[in-house]
Design a protein around this motif. Structure first.
Motif, PDB file in Angstrom:
ATOM      1  N   LEU A  82       0.960  -1.256  -0.046  1.00  0.00           N
ATOM      2  CA  LEU A  82       0.024  -0.025  -0.061  1.00  0.00           C
ATOM      3  C   LEU A  82       0.842   1.363  -0.076  1.00  0.00           C
ATOM      4  CD1 LEU A  82      -2.601  -1.003   2.531  1.00  0.00           C
ATOM      5  CD2 LEU A  82      -3.024  -0.890   0.149  1.00  0.00           C
ATOM      6  N   ALA A  83       2.060   1.329   0.608  1.00  0.00           N
ATOM      7  CA  ALA A  83       2.799   2.420   0.815  1.00  0.00           C
ATOM      8  C   ALA A  83       3.875   2.605  -0.075  1.00  0.00           C
ATOM      9  CB  ALA A  83       3.405   2.234   2.166  1.00  0.00           C
ATOM     10  N   GLU A  84       4.478   1.549  -0.815  1.00  0.00           N
ATOM     11  CA  GLU A  84       5.909   1.742  -1.521  1.00  0.00           C
ATOM     12  C   GLU A  84       5.669   2.074  -3.003  1.00  0.00           C
ATOM     13  OE1 GLU A  84       8.418  -1.337  -0.775  1.00  0.00           O
ATOM     14  OE2 GLU A  84       8.963  -0.929   1.374  1.00  0.00           O
ATOM     15  N   ASN A  85       6.543   2.607  -3.744  1.00  0.00           N
ATOM     16  CA  ASN A  85       6.603   2.764  -5.065  1.00  0.00           C
ATOM     17  C   ASN A  85       6.994   1.436  -5.799  1.00  0.00           C
ATOM     18  OD1 ASN A  85       6.994   3.178  -7.750  1.00  0.00           O
ATOM     19  ND2 ASN A  85       8.255   5.144  -7.506  1.00  0.00           N
ATOM     20  N   TRP A  86       6.033   0.532  -6.430  1.00  0.00           N
ATOM     21  CA  TRP A  86       6.412  -0.592  -6.627  1.00  0.00           C
ATOM     22  C   TRP A  86       7.465  -0.431  -7.887  1.00  0.00           C
ATOM     23  CZ3 TRP A  86       1.317  -3.600  -7.365  1.00  0.00           C
ATOM     24  CH2 TRP A  86       0.634  -3.673  -6.235  1.00  0.00           C
ATOM     25  N   ARG A  87       7.693   0.513  -8.598  1.00  0.00           N
ATOM     26  CA  ARG A  87       8.699   0.689  -9.750  1.00  0.00           C
ATOM     27  C   ARG A  87       9.971   0.697  -9.388  1.00  0.00           C
ATOM     28  NH1 ARG A  87       5.434   4.144 -14.137  1.00  0.00           N
ATOM     29  NH2 ARG A  87       3.352   3.042 -14.228  1.00  0.00           N
ATOM     30  N   ASN A  88      10.335   0.949  -7.980  1.00  0.00           N
ATOM     31  CA  ASN A  88      11.726   1.172  -7.662  1.00  0.00           C
ATOM     32  C   ASN A  88      12.443  -0.049  -7.751  1.00  0.00           C
ATOM     33  OD1 ASN A  88      11.470   3.879  -7.302  1.00  0.00           O
ATOM     34  ND2 ASN A  88      10.724   3.798  -5.119  1.00  0.00           N
TER      35      ASN A  88
END
Length: 219
Positions: A213-219
């Motif tokens: 829910l919180a993180e940027n999945w593209r990193n």
């Protein structure tokens, strides 16, 4: 789960009448689940359940409205057990942490609660039957929707929020409930996996909920 208080706020042992009613209800549940495992949900009648429990059909309907209700009775108790654990979590815990800890703390004693009514293996077979029987699965989802409403209200109460105007409790509980349904489905697909395997799957997926829910999945 229903408890009786002794006047001091502590749970008191049930009286003789309550114990008899509990035994009759547990016998009906056990008889029904055994028949469902043997003949299937659709192939079992209320008359057969009543006969197996050595009670009248009238007695059956004092305890359960229909076959769906008796099939879901143990699962309902498990969910009530979890809700009670949530209400016991410290007020200092964040909402997601409280939900996660309530689930994991439930595992320590929920097996004993189940086995006080039916063998654990029979409960697991019933869970898989619920997942694979459209009529039961629909009833199960309807009950889960009500449970999620209660969970959202409890989270809002803990946080001093109004669930009618603040969407966060409902959003969080919807995400949490989705994880629980996914893990239950995965567990059911593994055939003979036991309760400990369900715990491992649930822990793994709950640990991913916050980052997802919180993180940027593209990193």
């Amino acid at each position: 789960m229903h408890t009786i208080e002794d006047g001091t706020g502590r749970a008191a042992p049930p009286g003789l009448r309550e114990r008899k009613k509990r035994r009759t209800r547990d016998t009906l549940i056990r008889s029904a689940l055994e028949l469902f495992a043997l003949k299937g949900f659709d192939g079992t009648t209320v008359d057969e359940i009543s006969d197996a429990a050595d009670v009248s059909q009238r007695t059956f309907f004092r305890y359960f409205a229909n076959k769906e209700e008796v099939a879901l009775a143990v699962q309902d108790s498990v969910e009530s057990f979890f809700f009670a654990r949530l209400r016991e979590r410290p007020a200092t815990e964040a909402p997601l942490t409280a939900l996660r800890n309530a689930v994991l703390s439930s595992w320590d004693s929920v097996g004993e609660a189940i086995e006080s009514v039916v063998p654990l293996e029979l409960h697991m077979r019933t869970y898989r039957m619920i997942e694979s029987t459209p009529q039961l699965f629909a009833a199960h989802l309807h009950r889960l929707a009500r449970l999620e409403e209660e969970l959202a209200e409890e989270i809002a109460r803990r946080e001093g929020l109004d669930v009618r105007t603040d969407p966060r409790p409902q959003v969080l509980v919807a995400a949490f409930g989705g994880v629980m349904r996914v893990t239950g489905k995965l567990w059911g697909e593994r055939g003979n996996a036991g309760l400990e395997e369900l715990r491992k799957i649930t822990t793994r997926y709950l640990d991913q909920l916050g980052p997802a829910l919180a993180e940027n999945w593209r990193n």
